[in-house]
Write a protein that holds these residues in place. Sequence first.
Motif, short mmCIF file in Angstrom:
data_model
loop_
_atom_site.label_atom_id
_atom_site.label_comp_id
_atom_site.label_asym_id
_atom_site.label_seq_id
_atom_site.Cartn_x
_atom_site.Cartn_y
_atom_site.Cartn_z
N MET A 68 0.18 -4.18 -42.51
CA MET A 68 1.47 -3.45 -42.94
C MET A 68 1.70 -3.49 -44.74
N GLN A 69 1.68 -3.23 -45.23
CA GLN A 69 1.80 -2.54 -46.61
C GLN A 69 2.58 -1.44 -47.17
N LYS A 70 3.35 -1.79 -48.31
CA LYS A 70 3.91 -0.97 -49.10
C LYS A 70 3.03 -0.40 -50.19
N TRP A 84 7.51 0.49 -46.26
CA TRP A 84 6.52 -0.30 -44.57
C TRP A 84 5.62 0.95 -44.41
N ARG A 96 6.83 -1.84 -37.85
CA ARG A 96 8.13 -1.91 -39.56
C ARG A 96 8.67 -2.64 -39.01
N CYS A 126 8.77 -6.46 -40.65
CA CYS A 126 8.63 -5.91 -41.68
C CYS A 126 9.85 -5.92 -42.49
N ASP A 144 11.82 -8.46 -45.46
CA ASP A 144 12.44 -8.31 -46.36
C ASP A 144 14.03 -8.64 -47.00
N SER A 146 4.88 -7.18 -50.21
CA SER A 146 4.07 -5.69 -50.08
C SER A 146 3.21 -6.15 -48.64
N GLU A 147 2.87 -7.06 -48.19
CA GLU A 147 1.32 -6.87 -47.61
C GLU A 147 2.33 -8.65 -45.88
#
Length: 449
Positions: free
Chosen positions: A315-317, A323, A375, A378, A382, A389-390
């Motif tokens: 998972m990344q931004k 995400w 998701r 993540c 936050d 970011s990952e």
Amino acid sequence: MWVKFKLEQSDKDIIFLPLSMMGMYPNRVFVCFGGKTVNAVVKYSEFFDLSINSTYEDPGIIGISIGLRNKLLVPEMITYRICVERNAISIGPVIGLLLGNNIYRYSPRHMEKYSDRFGIYDKVGGLIYAFSPRTVNWKKRIAFGLYYDNLSHSWDYGYFPLPEVIYRRDFHSNSNDIKRLIKETGGRLFNSCRFTKFEMYKYMNKNEELRDFLPPTQLTQDFGQIISFIDKHVRVILKPIDLSRGRGILIIEKDGYNYKVTDYRMVLPVVTTYRINELREFFNQNNSLFNKYLLQQFLSLATIDGCPFDIRVVMQKRADRIWRCSGIECRVSKNGSHLTNISRGGYALSFDKAIQRSFGEQATTFYEGIVLFCRKFCNYMDKSGEHFSEFGIDVAIDVNQNLWLIEANVFPSFKGFKKIDLQSYFNIRYAPFLYALSLTKYGDCEELT
């Protein structure tokens, strides 16, 4: 706008702009580059050109004096983005890769392993350099490191201003240095923290929606506690709270009055059966197992040809800071092993193939639920107050098709993708730079998405 610099012979602080821009700016402007700002004289010349339609391939040309170059520490051969305001001209981006304290290791050859991240350099541009907290001069707000030259595809040493965005790549630095860099960048140091396995468990366990995906877990304390846990769950796994890649793991299974221990702390696993007094002696001789070890119910994972597998979800931004799933791979253990880690002999398999071979069903049956869970994970991370970011999120499906969270790593390995899905591998490698750019004034979501 995109620019390259032409170096002009002057020891004074001067920036040279095209004649077409004359009258648009005062006689002096602040020129900003990363953590450096210099008040420079503005001059104009017919030999320079700058257009809003400039591109990486066809950048504008402006001049910079040797004096200004030396104060800003600008490598002049790089193609930059530029942001022009009434009283300031910003050049960038300046992105830092934060490495660890073993500065003797960091050479151009060592940095080659990062070079495949630069396939999208034409979308990012600017100065990207690697440095260590130990090479920072806090008073001068500069760092010694290695920067990537996209023309020669090589890494070169130099002194540079502190970055405006930092991508953290090591988690053994002094916490005070990290706090200072977070302050210097205005909070734009991402992957700011790596939770231990138990810290992650405790944080997830606070969330009513996510705690149902956690297997029963305790921090090891003493032999009596471990025996009680084994008696309750029959099969348990012990793993270090701060190691990864299958290192330091033991599996204990109760069979009547016997306890079978599979010890993966060595290169080859050691399997031994103990009676309870012998098991107590084993723990007495290995008292490190009471120090920073996690005790967890061993899950009966779904299998492929009799071998258990788990699922790595990346998972990344990216530029839009949302995400998203960048890729999913499955890792299948080698014959006779409990561990799925590729570093321990496991092999990678695409998600579609793994689900089909294990359950005889289409991958879409499981895909949406897994990505939705990741998701939610993540988004909850936050809220921890850290900047991420990952994540490489390891989940598993058991024989009853229940989904479980195994662990999550902010510094994950992507080796399997390189073999089964090369494009996903590169997309994963590129994402942090696109996200870093989005945190600067040069980011443009529409251009980068």
